[in-house]
Design a protein around this motif. Structure first.
Motif, PDB file in Angstrom:
ATOM      1  N   SER A 141      16.359  -0.169 -11.948  1.00 11.13           N
ATOM      2  CA  SER A 141      15.238  -0.337 -12.559  1.00 11.13           C
ATOM      3  C   SER A 141      15.360  -1.442 -13.879  1.00 11.13           C
ATOM      4  CB  SER A 141      14.863   1.022 -13.455  1.00 11.13           C
ATOM      5  OG  SER A 141      14.310   1.898 -12.531  1.00 11.13           O
ATOM      6  N   GLN A 142      14.504  -2.170 -13.962  1.00 14.25           N
ATOM      7  CA  GLN A 142      14.668  -3.533 -14.749  1.00 14.25           C
ATOM      8  C   GLN A 142      13.893  -3.401 -16.244  1.00 14.25           C
ATOM      9  OE1 GLN A 142      12.848  -6.384 -12.197  1.00 14.25           O
ATOM     10  NE2 GLN A 142      14.482  -5.931 -10.446  1.00 14.25           N
ATOM     11  N   TYR A 177       6.001  -4.944  -8.180  1.00 13.14           N
ATOM     12  CA  TYR A 177       4.831  -3.871  -8.365  1.00 13.14           C
ATOM     13  C   TYR A 177       5.184  -2.452  -8.639  1.00 13.14           C
ATOM     14  CZ  TYR A 177       5.916  -1.975  -3.992  1.00 13.14           C
ATOM     15  OH  TYR A 177       6.673  -1.306  -2.854  1.00 13.14           O
ATOM     16  N   LYS A 178       6.364  -2.103  -8.620  1.00 13.72           N
ATOM     17  CA  LYS A 178       6.885  -0.687  -8.584  1.00 13.72           C
ATOM     18  C   LYS A 178       6.976  -0.333  -9.985  1.00 13.72           C
ATOM     19  CE  LYS A 178       9.143   1.603  -5.892  1.00 13.72           C
ATOM     20  NZ  LYS A 178      10.237   2.401  -5.095  1.00 13.72           N
ATOM     21  N   TYR A 179       5.827   0.074 -10.656  1.00 19.43           N
ATOM     22  CA  TYR A 179       5.736   0.708 -11.982  1.00 19.43           C
ATOM     23  C   TYR A 179       5.620   2.158 -11.682  1.00 19.43           C
ATOM     24  CZ  TYR A 179       4.769  -3.714 -14.087  1.00 19.43           C
ATOM     25  OH  TYR A 179       5.245  -5.152 -14.576  1.00 19.43           O
ATOM     26  N   ILE A 180       6.616   2.892 -11.959  1.00 20.39           N
ATOM     27  CA  ILE A 180       6.650   4.179 -11.711  1.00 20.39           C
ATOM     28  C   ILE A 180       6.230   5.146 -13.135  1.00 20.39           C
ATOM     29  CG2 ILE A 180       7.846   6.393 -10.693  1.00 20.39           C
ATOM     30  CD1 ILE A 180       7.523   4.010  -8.774  1.00 20.39           C
ATOM     31  N   LYS A 195       0.933  -1.156   0.204  1.00 24.83           N
ATOM     32  CA  LYS A 195      -0.137   0.001   0.069  1.00 24.83           C
ATOM     33  C   LYS A 195       0.782   1.156  -0.051  1.00 24.83           C
ATOM     34  CE  LYS A 195      -3.357   0.481   2.826  1.00 24.83           C
ATOM     35  NZ  LYS A 195      -4.415   0.560   4.190  1.00 24.83           N
ATOM     36  N   SER A 196       0.651   2.267  -0.554  1.00 22.08           N
ATOM     37  CA  SER A 196       1.430   3.563  -0.740  1.00 22.08           C
ATOM     38  C   SER A 196       1.171   4.021   0.506  1.00 22.08           C
ATOM     39  CB  SER A 196       0.635   4.188  -1.723  1.00 22.08           C
ATOM     40  OG  SER A 196       1.385   5.664  -1.734  1.00 22.08           O
ATOM     41  N   VAL A 245       7.435   4.829 -18.179  1.00 21.15           N
ATOM     42  CA  VAL A 245       7.107   4.057 -17.342  1.00 21.15           C
ATOM     43  C   VAL A 245       8.220   3.335 -16.734  1.00 21.15           C
ATOM     44  CG1 VAL A 245       5.654   2.362 -16.064  1.00 21.15           C
ATOM     45  CG2 VAL A 245       4.763   3.939 -18.092  1.00 21.15           C
ATOM     46  N   VAL A 246       8.793   3.383 -15.626  1.00 18.37           N
ATOM     47  CA  VAL A 246       9.803   2.583 -15.678  1.00 18.37           C
ATOM     48  C   VAL A 246       9.496   1.448 -14.162  1.00 18.37           C
ATOM     49  CG1 VAL A 246      11.890   2.810 -14.305  1.00 18.37           C
ATOM     50  CG2 VAL A 246      11.357   4.495 -15.844  1.00 18.37           C
TER      51      VAL A 246
END
Lengths: 116, 109
Positions: free
Chosen positions: B30-31, B95-98, A57-58, B89-90
């Protein structure tokens, strides 16, 4: 239609009311995400599920926000005691785990929330 | 410093022009990297992934520079229908799509 679907498309509510949004991901996708987007900004991460487990969760998500994915399929996002600052587009996305760098997000058409 | 930065534009270009957007990212771990297209009041839609060797899809070319931590998108022979916001998008893990804030493109007749 086998894409991500969200309901409702639009929601207008008065400040202080509770609202609930629903997301149905692509059927074989086991990961589900909620994002919020305001005008002129990119989508901002809210929360993430893998199957039925809410794994992240953010810190931006206040206690008024809660999300569930009870059977690992559809998800709901509830906002309690809405505030005008909650007005935004709420986007749901899904993805299929196990694809490494090829894992991609697919978005629903979003729910536009307006809090009066 | 934002994790993903883009010039918001707008970029106003005539039909047929070539236009390029850059995006910088701060997390060297970043992948994976993507460009999404978003039309006004619509959801983001995947335009293309960005691979280390660079990749092309019709009029669109994406490149990745890991050393300088930026990705780019080149659009050749712009069409009116290319008018949209392009989101960088990076992915920095699971879950870390920024998302960047997006770059607005307007192609003019």
């Amino acid at each position: 239609d086998t894409g991500v679907s969200q309901d409702p498309r639009h929601k207008i509510t008065k400040r202080g009311q509770n609202v609930t949004f629903r997301c149905d991901p692509i059927s074989e996708h086991n990961r589900l995400y909620w994002y919020r987007q305001t005008l002129g900004q990119g989508p901002e991460f809210l929360t993430y599920f893998q199957n039925e487990a809410q794994l992240e969760k953010s810190r931006l998500l206040s206690d008024r926000f809660s999300a569930e994915r009870p059977k690992g399929s559809f998800s709901t996002l509830e906002i309690q005691r809405t505030e005008q600052g909650d007005s935004a587009m709420y986007l749901c996305a899904s993805s299929l785990a196990g694809q490494g760098a090829n894992e991609k997000l697919f978005f629903g058409s979003g729910t536009q929330l307006s809090v009066l | 410093r934002k994790e993903v930065e883009q010039d918001p534009g707008p970029f106003n270009v005539p039909e047929g022009a070539t236009v390029a957007f850059n995006c910088t990212y701060s997390n060297s771990a970043s992948q994976s990297f993507f460009w999404y297209r978003q039309d006004c009041r619509k959801e983001p839609k995947l335009l293309m992934s960005v691979y280390s060797s660079g990749n092309e899809d019709g009029r669109f070319t994406a490149q990745l520079n890991r050393a300088s931590q930026y990705i780019s998108l080149l659009i050749r022979d712009s069409k009116l229908s290319d008018s949209a916001t392009y989101l960088c998008v990076v992915n920095a893990g699971t879950y870390k799509y920024i998302f960047g804030t997006g770059t607005r493109l307007k192609v003019l007749a």
